[in-house]
Design a protein around this motif. Sequence first.
Motif, PDB file in Angstrom:
ATOM      1  N   TYR B  35       2.803 -18.410 -28.225  1.00 26.04           N
ATOM      2  CA  TYR B  35       2.260 -18.429 -29.574  1.00 26.04           C
ATOM      3  C   TYR B  35       2.607 -19.756 -30.245  1.00 26.04           C
ATOM      4  CZ  TYR B  35       1.836 -13.360 -29.036  1.00 26.04           C
ATOM      5  OH  TYR B  35       1.500 -12.108 -28.596  1.00 26.04           O
ATOM      6  N   GLN B  37       3.229 -21.256 -34.057  1.00 25.08           N
ATOM      7  CA  GLN B  37       3.431 -20.853 -35.441  1.00 25.08           C
ATOM      8  C   GLN B  37       3.608 -22.093 -36.318  1.00 25.08           C
ATOM      9  OE1 GLN B  37       6.788 -18.251 -36.397  1.00 25.08           O
ATOM     10  NE2 GLN B  37       5.632 -17.386 -38.119  1.00 25.08           N
ATOM     11  N   GLN B  41       2.740 -19.782 -41.766  1.00 23.92           N
ATOM     12  CA  GLN B  41       1.679 -18.924 -41.231  1.00 23.92           C
ATOM     13  C   GLN B  41       2.235 -18.003 -40.147  1.00 23.92           C
ATOM     14  OE1 GLN B  41      -1.774 -21.144 -40.002  1.00 23.92           O
ATOM     15  NE2 GLN B  41      -1.678 -22.529 -41.764  1.00 23.92           N
ATOM     16  N   GLY B  42       1.422 -17.046 -39.754  1.00 22.13           N
ATOM     17  CA  GLY B  42       1.804 -16.151 -38.677  1.00 22.13           C
ATOM     18  C   GLY B  42       1.589 -16.796 -37.320  1.00 22.13           C
ATOM     19  N   PRO B  43       2.223 -16.264 -36.294  1.00 21.16           N
ATOM     20  CA  PRO B  43       2.022 -16.808 -34.940  1.00 21.16           C
ATOM     21  C   PRO B  43       0.572 -16.672 -34.492  1.00 21.16           C
ATOM     22  CG  PRO B  43       3.956 -15.360 -35.041  1.00 21.16           C
ATOM     23  CD  PRO B  43       3.211 -15.173 -36.318  1.00 21.16           C
ATOM     24  N   GLN B  44       0.066 -17.683 -33.823  1.00 28.97           N
ATOM     25  CA  GLN B  44      -1.292 -17.674 -33.267  1.00 28.97           C
ATOM     26  C   GLN B  44      -1.206 -17.587 -31.743  1.00 28.97           C
ATOM     27  OE1 GLN B  44      -4.189 -17.789 -35.274  1.00 28.97           O
ATOM     28  NE2 GLN B  44      -2.656 -17.454 -36.885  1.00 28.97           N
ATOM     29  N   PHE B  45      -1.924 -16.647 -31.195  1.00 30.20           N
ATOM     30  CA  PHE B  45      -1.899 -16.392 -29.755  1.00 30.20           C
ATOM     31  C   PHE B  45      -2.524 -17.540 -28.985  1.00 30.20           C
ATOM     32  CE2 PHE B  45      -1.954 -13.860 -25.975  1.00 30.20           C
ATOM     33  CZ  PHE B  45      -3.171 -14.054 -25.367  1.00 30.20           C
ATOM     34  N   GLN B  48      -1.628 -15.449 -22.490  1.00 28.41           N
ATOM     35  CA  GLN B  48      -0.823 -14.392 -21.915  1.00 28.41           C
ATOM     36  C   GLN B  48      -0.918 -14.487 -20.401  1.00 28.41           C
ATOM     37  OE1 GLN B  48      -2.293 -10.441 -21.813  1.00 28.41           O
ATOM     38  NE2 GLN B  48      -0.650  -9.985 -20.375  1.00 28.41           N
ATOM     39  N   GLY B  58      -6.234 -17.535 -26.186  1.00 36.79           N
ATOM     40  CA  GLY B  58      -6.637 -17.617 -27.586  1.00 36.79           C
ATOM     41  C   GLY B  58      -7.578 -18.784 -27.822  1.00 36.79           C
ATOM     42  N   ASN B  59      -7.903 -19.036 -29.060  1.00 33.90           N
ATOM     43  CA  ASN B  59      -8.858 -20.082 -29.422  1.00 33.90           C
ATOM     44  C   ASN B  59      -8.171 -21.438 -29.568  1.00 33.90           C
ATOM     45  OD1 ASN B  59     -11.002 -18.229 -29.497  1.00 33.90           O
ATOM     46  ND2 ASN B  59     -10.419 -17.604 -31.570  1.00 33.90           N
ATOM     47  N   LEU B  88       6.134 -24.532 -34.428  1.00 35.90           N
ATOM     48  CA  LEU B  88       7.118 -23.805 -33.631  1.00 35.90           C
ATOM     49  C   LEU B  88       6.356 -23.070 -32.532  1.00 35.90           C
ATOM     50  CD1 LEU B  88      10.110 -22.787 -33.362  1.00 35.90           C
ATOM     51  CD2 LEU B  88       9.401 -20.826 -34.757  1.00 35.90           C
ATOM     52  N   LEU B  90       6.452 -20.324 -29.757  1.00 39.73           N
ATOM     53  CA  LEU B  90       7.205 -19.132 -29.401  1.00 39.73           C
ATOM     54  C   LEU B  90       6.730 -18.559 -28.074  1.00 39.73           C
ATOM     55  CD1 LEU B  90       7.053 -17.486 -32.923  1.00 39.73           C
ATOM     56  CD2 LEU B  90       9.145 -18.261 -31.822  1.00 39.73           C
ATOM     57  N   PHE B 104      10.801 -11.909 -28.423  1.00 41.57           N
ATOM     58  CA  PHE B 104      10.555 -13.328 -28.650  1.00 41.57           C
ATOM     59  C   PHE B 104      11.791 -14.169 -28.376  1.00 41.57           C
ATOM     60  CE2 PHE B 104       6.355 -13.894 -30.476  1.00 41.57           C
ATOM     61  CZ  PHE B 104       5.989 -12.580 -30.755  1.00 41.57           C
ATOM     62  N   GLY B 105      11.547 -15.364 -27.841  1.00 44.42           N
ATOM     63  CA  GLY B 105      12.592 -16.355 -27.713  1.00 44.42           C
ATOM     64  C   GLY B 105      12.773 -17.080 -29.044  1.00 44.42           C
ATOM     65  N   PRO B 106      13.763 -17.957 -29.112  1.00 42.10           N
ATOM     66  CA  PRO B 106      14.060 -18.656 -30.369  1.00 42.10           C
ATOM     67  C   PRO B 106      13.029 -19.719 -30.725  1.00 42.10           C
ATOM     68  CG  PRO B 106      15.487 -19.431 -28.629  1.00 42.10           C
ATOM     69  CD  PRO B 106      14.728 -18.280 -28.056  1.00 42.10           C
TER      70      PRO B 106
END
Lengths: 111, 113
Positions: B35, B37, B41-45, B48, B58-59, B88, B90, B104-106
């Motif tokens: 992800y 981030q 804002q929120g994490p963006q995928f 996977q 993701g996009n 960041l 993640l 999640f990792g740091p």
Amino acid sequence: QQPVQSPQAVILREGEDAVINCSSSKALYSVHWYRQKHGEAPVFLMILLKGGEQKGHDKISASFNEKKQQSSLYLTASQLSYSGTYFCGTEGVDTGNQFYFGTGTSLTVIP
Amino acid sequence: DAGVTQSPTHLIKTRGQQVTLRCSPISGHKSVSWYQQVLGQGPQFIFQYYEKEERGRGNFPDRFSARQFPNYSSELNVNALLLGDSALYLCASSLWGPNNEQFFGPGTRLTVL
């Protein structure tokens, strides 16, 4: 396809209750809830699978209405440790294993 | 048990450079997700991976790529860095895909100058 959360921010006094809503425009397979404190990674709270179930642990619970593609997180008798940003996360029925985090809700609990 | 680990913790690059970020999942977890981030804002995928295969994307532009190794660790590569890639990054591991509890990792804080 990002879920929309409401409210964007909320301030509570210790012991008060709060509800955070998450709404998606896509059919959902599951909804997750995470809490992220400033400077830290998100921490998993709970997952709800389609079927309209409600889950909870301690004083935090959630519901999932798959027909409306909506989920709500309920925090009761809030504690200072509940402060942080809450994100819902969704996996759609036909979104090809993509996972979308919501817009986030900042929650601050004050003494 | 060790949680999800990521390296490096911080990274500073200049525009046009390439970067590789690394992630080691929790023992027994076979799925890794990445992800991005951006502050506020929120994490963006992004991706996977499960059993070394890409299962979701993701996009994000083709400058972003990833892979998963036989020991289930993963690398995220970003080429031709842009200022907007500062974020960041993640990594999250789970038993199978993001539809399980994700740990999640740091994170790796990437700054592009």
